[in-house]
Each structure stands twice: as C-alpha cells, then as structure tokens.
Design a protein around this motif. Structure first.
Motif, PDB file in Angstrom:
ATOM      1  N   TYR A   1      -8.014  -4.544   3.454  1.00 31.07           N
ATOM      2  CA  TYR A   1      -8.685  -4.886   4.729  1.00 31.07           C
ATOM      3  C   TYR A   1      -9.511  -3.477   4.843  1.00 31.07           C
ATOM      4  O   TYR A   1     -10.598  -3.585   5.010  1.00 31.07           O
ATOM      5  CB  TYR A   1      -7.586  -4.854   5.930  1.00 31.07           C
ATOM      6  N   ALA A   2      -9.071  -2.404   4.623  1.00 30.53           N
ATOM      7  CA  ALA A   2      -9.816  -1.024   4.843  1.00 30.53           C
ATOM      8  C   ALA A   2     -11.011  -0.977   3.907  1.00 30.53           C
ATOM      9  O   ALA A   2     -12.076  -0.552   4.279  1.00 30.53           O
ATOM     10  CB  ALA A   2      -8.897   0.194   4.835  1.00 30.53           C
ATOM     11  N   ALA A   3     -10.507  -1.542   2.677  1.00 29.58           N
ATOM     12  CA  ALA A   3     -11.639  -1.169   1.527  1.00 29.58           C
ATOM     13  C   ALA A   3     -12.839  -2.254   1.659  1.00 29.58           C
ATOM     14  O   ALA A   3     -13.834  -2.132   1.540  1.00 29.58           O
ATOM     15  CB  ALA A   3     -11.101  -1.629   0.284  1.00 29.58           C
ATOM     16  N   GLY A   4     -12.485  -3.389   2.712  1.00 33.65           N
ATOM     17  CA  GLY A   4     -13.640  -4.408   3.037  1.00 33.65           C
ATOM     18  C   GLY A   4     -14.423  -3.965   4.358  1.00 33.65           C
ATOM     19  O   GLY A   4     -15.468  -4.762   4.613  1.00 33.65           O
ATOM     20  N   ARG A   5     -14.088  -2.884   4.867  1.00 26.34           N
ATOM     21  CA  ARG A   5     -14.779  -2.642   6.167  1.00 26.34           C
ATOM     22  C   ARG A   5     -16.223  -1.858   5.872  1.00 26.34           C
ATOM     23  O   ARG A   5     -16.540  -1.329   4.600  1.00 26.34           O
ATOM     24  CB  ARG A   5     -14.240  -1.511   6.868  1.00 26.34           C
ATOM     25  N   ALA A   6     -17.082  -2.130   6.583  1.00 26.09           N
ATOM     26  CA  ALA A   6     -18.467  -1.707   6.607  1.00 26.09           C
ATOM     27  C   ALA A   6     -18.415  -0.241   6.727  1.00 26.09           C
ATOM     28  O   ALA A   6     -17.437   0.452   7.365  1.00 26.09           O
ATOM     29  CB  ALA A   6     -19.465  -2.266   7.554  1.00 26.09           C
ATOM     30  N   GLU A   7     -19.315   0.717   6.219  1.00 29.20           N
ATOM     31  CA  GLU A   7     -19.293   2.007   6.096  1.00 29.20           C
ATOM     32  C   GLU A   7     -19.604   2.231   7.912  1.00 29.20           C
ATOM     33  O   GLU A   7     -20.758   1.711   8.503  1.00 29.20           O
ATOM     34  CB  GLU A   7     -20.704   2.667   5.476  1.00 29.20           C
ATOM     35  N   GLY A   8     -18.945   3.277   8.402  1.00 30.36           N
ATOM     36  CA  GLY A   8     -18.925   3.876   9.598  1.00 30.36           C
ATOM     37  C   GLY A   8     -17.869   2.981  10.623  1.00 30.36           C
ATOM     38  O   GLY A   8     -17.914   3.335  11.838  1.00 30.36           O
ATOM     39  N   ASP A   9     -17.283   1.891  10.210  1.00 34.27           N
ATOM     40  CA  ASP A   9     -16.122   1.214  10.977  1.00 34.27           C
ATOM     41  C   ASP A   9     -15.078   1.933  11.368  1.00 34.27           C
ATOM     42  O   ASP A   9     -14.703   2.831  10.658  1.00 34.27           O
ATOM     43  CB  ASP A   9     -15.866  -0.013  10.157  1.00 34.27           C
ATOM     44  N   PRO A  10     -14.623   2.012  12.561  1.00 36.58           N
ATOM     45  CA  PRO A  10     -13.685   2.840  13.200  1.00 36.58           C
ATOM     46  C   PRO A  10     -12.267   2.790  12.605  1.00 36.58           C
ATOM     47  O   PRO A  10     -11.341   2.220  13.635  1.00 36.58           O
ATOM     48  CB  PRO A  10     -13.799   2.823  14.624  1.00 36.58           C
ATOM     49  N   VAL A  11     -11.934   2.658  11.397  1.00 35.81           N
ATOM     50  CA  VAL A  11     -10.663   2.338  10.872  1.00 35.81           C
ATOM     51  C   VAL A  11     -10.312   3.439   9.967  1.00 35.81           C
ATOM     52  O   VAL A  11     -10.909   4.055   9.453  1.00 35.81           O
ATOM     53  CB  VAL A  11     -10.872   1.104   9.945  1.00 35.81           C
ATOM     54  N   SER A  12      -8.869   3.877   9.930  1.00 34.95           N
ATOM     55  CA  SER A  12      -8.162   4.929   9.196  1.00 34.95           C
ATOM     56  C   SER A  12      -7.072   4.281   8.839  1.00 34.95           C
ATOM     57  O   SER A  12      -6.516   3.354   9.312  1.00 34.95           O
ATOM     58  CB  SER A  12      -8.268   6.106   9.759  1.00 34.95           C
ATOM     59  N   THR A  13      -6.488   4.789   7.642  1.00 39.01           N
ATOM     60  CA  THR A  13      -5.241   4.009   7.302  1.00 39.01           C
ATOM     61  C   THR A  13      -4.363   5.578   7.032  1.00 39.01           C
ATOM     62  O   THR A  13      -4.557   6.497   6.614  1.00 39.01           O
ATOM     63  CB  THR A  13      -5.204   3.498   5.722  1.00 39.01           C
ATOM     64  N   SER A  14      -2.905   5.195   7.035  1.00 36.96           N
ATOM     65  CA  SER A  14      -1.854   6.372   6.734  1.00 36.96           C
ATOM     66  C   SER A  14      -0.763   5.866   6.271  1.00 36.96           C
ATOM     67  O   SER A  14      -0.542   4.467   6.384  1.00 36.96           O
ATOM     68  CB  SER A  14      -1.636   7.283   8.087  1.00 36.96           C
ATOM     69  N   THR A  15       0.131   6.616   5.300  1.00 39.76           N
ATOM     70  CA  THR A  15       1.170   6.283   4.716  1.00 39.76           C
ATOM     71  C   THR A  15       2.581   6.910   5.151  1.00 39.76           C
ATOM     72  O   THR A  15       2.616   8.259   5.469  1.00 39.76           O
ATOM     73  CB  THR A  15       1.144   6.457   3.314  1.00 39.76           C
ATOM     74  N   ALA A  16       3.616   6.234   5.572  1.00 40.39           N
ATOM     75  CA  ALA A  16       4.667   6.972   6.003  1.00 40.39           C
ATOM     76  C   ALA A  16       5.476   7.048   4.704  1.00 40.39           C
ATOM     77  O   ALA A  16       6.004   5.855   4.288  1.00 40.39           O
ATOM     78  CB  ALA A  16       5.421   5.990   6.938  1.00 40.39           C
ATOM     79  N   ARG A  17       5.709   8.244   4.149  1.00 41.19           N
ATOM     80  CA  ARG A  17       6.496   8.359   3.006  1.00 41.19           C
ATOM     81  C   ARG A  17       7.995   7.950   2.998  1.00 41.19           C
ATOM     82  O   ARG A  17       8.603   8.437   3.921  1.00 41.19           O
ATOM     83  CB  ARG A  17       6.350   9.995   2.602  1.00 41.19           C
ATOM     84  N   GLY A  18       8.269   7.293   1.990  1.00 48.71           N
ATOM     85  CA  GLY A  18       9.725   6.784   2.128  1.00 48.71           C
ATOM     86  C   GLY A  18      10.137   5.597   2.810  1.00 48.71           C
ATOM     87  O   GLY A  18      11.301   5.545   2.833  1.00 48.71           O
ATOM     88  N   ALA A  19       9.126   5.156   3.697  1.00 43.01           N
ATOM     89  CA  ALA A  19       9.636   4.417   4.707  1.00 43.01           C
ATOM     90  C   ALA A  19       9.364   2.727   4.157  1.00 43.01           C
ATOM     91  O   ALA A  19       8.487   2.502   3.588  1.00 43.01           O
ATOM     92  CB  ALA A  19       8.520   4.601   5.902  1.00 43.01           C
ATOM     93  N   ASP A  20      10.223   1.948   4.589  1.00 43.30           N
ATOM     94  CA  ASP A  20      10.241   0.602   4.256  1.00 43.30           C
ATOM     95  C   ASP A  20       9.477  -0.153   5.492  1.00 43.30           C
ATOM     96  O   ASP A  20       9.175   0.436   6.497  1.00 43.30           O
ATOM     97  CB  ASP A  20      11.404  -0.011   4.044  1.00 43.30           C
TER      98      ASP A  20
END
Length: 255
Positions: free
Chosen positions: A211-230
């Motif tokens: 999803y994030a990779a398909g966003r247009a440049e400047g779109d208000p999206v960010s990603t984060s990862t919860a380490r060790g989480a299921d």
C-alpha cells in the motif's frame, strides 16, 4: 476457542456507556471516558478486525479501549455489520461504519478532534474512510496490521479468501467492487499511519508495504514496525507494542 489469542478473551473494564444509533444490532458504539484530570480532549474511534466476518465483533478491543482511556483519550469502539449479516458485505459494511463515525462526531459528550484506529480488516476500513474526503475533520487514521491493499491480500489468500467473501468475488468477477473498496487504488486525503507486527503471519507486513509503495509522492502516509510483535500484540495493551501504538496516536493529535 482455546487457540485464540489471550487478548480475545481477556477481561476489561466495562464501557461507561453504549449508544444505539439505529435499528440493527450493529448500529452501536461503546464509550470509555478518561479521568477528567488526564483528559486530552481527543476522541479515538476503534474499529475491530476479523476479516469482516460475523464471528468477530468489537468485544475483543475492550482491553485496548480501556487502556487508551486510562491514558487520557475519550474512546468510542464502533460496531459494523459483517459478511453474512443484514447490511454486511460490500458496500454495506463500509457505509454503515461511515454512518457510525458520523454519529460519534455528532456526540456532544465526545471531543471533536477524531483519530480512527483500525485493526486488521478494521485497518482496511479506516484507510477507506481516510480516502476521497469521506470524513470531514478527521485528524488521521492508524491501521494496525491493516488489510491495506485488497488486491495483495486477495493474491495472498489471506483469511481463507476473506476478501472475495467480503466483496462477492475475485478481481475478474467484481472489478468495480475492488476499485471502490480498495484504498490502495484511491486518493488518500487524511494522514495515515500503518503499523505492522514484525512477526505478523495473519496480515504480513508486506501488505502494508505494498500500500505505502503505491502512494503518490507527498501523500500523508507513514509506516512503522512493532519489533517482535504478532498480529494480536498490536491490540494488546499488555504487549510492548502498545507503547508504539500510543505514541502514534499521540503523534497524530499533535498535527
């Protein structure tokens, strides 16, 4: 079921009130109020997951709702009809939830600033609401292990082909439903944060990444990862992942 994650059956404080907004059993939301001395003046709307299926409802988010209220937020846990229920499936599920959000926004006992937090299929729904200007005044949304890209989720056969059950067929059979329901194909108009569990094998992080990779440049999206989480650690306030979720909610309220 004995193999279900602990958070699905964990006890939590009962909501302070439940509001009925229509004639169906799913026309309802629960409210948890914070301590007035700690209140932040922000409402968090929770949207549960379960691959849009009837057996999963908002009850398993009660521990998360209680925790967020203890941390100063007004919390509304929203229900919606699921696949196989009256009004459920596409587009009824999404439109019903949109109406529930409008009811929360009109609730004079809840603060106006609104953040939506959706888990799994609920993550799909909040991203859909954050697209195409569907909700006025939305501070932003957070998808926790979100089914953010329906085409990718369908390709991976997530939830035993839950996307096809929800939309009524595959991309070749119901192309219009895929186009209308998939936030990955739509214009993002509110800030969105996608939080994935590093060990999530229910909705793999690759779905949010696509999803994030398909966003247009400047779109208000960010990603984060919860380490060790299921997948379920993301909605478990006793998991270290809760601190990340809390931080992301706080970050949205500062903008």
């Amino acid at each position: 079921m004995s193999d279900e994650p602990e958070v699905m059956s964990r006890s939590a404080r009962q909501p302070d009130r439940t509001e009925v907004t229509g004639p169906e059993q799913t026309d309802v939301y629960d409210v948890w109020e914070p301590d007035p001395h700690r209140a932040r003046g922000v409402t968090v709307g929770l949207v549960h997951g379960g691959f849009w299926r009837e057996r999963y409802d908002r009850a398993h988010l009660a521990p998360l709702a209680d925790a967020l209220a203890r941390d100063g937020f007004h919390v509304a846990s929203l229900e919606y009809p699921r696949t196989g229920m009256p009004g459920g499936g596409w587009p009824g599920t999404a439109e019903s939830l949109r109406a529930r959000v409008a009811s929360v926004a009109a609730d004079t006992d809840l603060p106006d600033p609104l953040v939506l937090v959706g888990h799994s299929a609920g993550g799909h729904l909040v991203l859909w609401l954050a697209s195409e200007d569907r909700v006025d005044g939305l501070l932003g949304v957070i998808g926790l292990g979100p089914v953010a890209d329906l085409a990718e989720a369908d390709r991976l056969h997530l939830g035993d082909d839950a996307v096809r059950a929800f939309l009524g067929g595959g991309p070749e059979e119901v192309p219009d439903a895929f186009a209308e329901a998939d936030p990955a194909r739509q214009r993002l108009t509110a800030r969105a944060v996608l939080v994935s569990g590093e060990r999530d094998d229910v909705v793999p992080p690759a779905v949010a990444d696509t999803y994030a990779a398909g966003r247009a440049e400047g779109d208000p999206v960010s990603t984060s990862t919860a380490r060790g989480a299921d997948h379920f650690d993301l909605v478990d306030p006793e998991s270290p992942a809760y601190l990340l979720v809390l931080a992301e909610v706080e970050e949205l309220t500062l903008h």
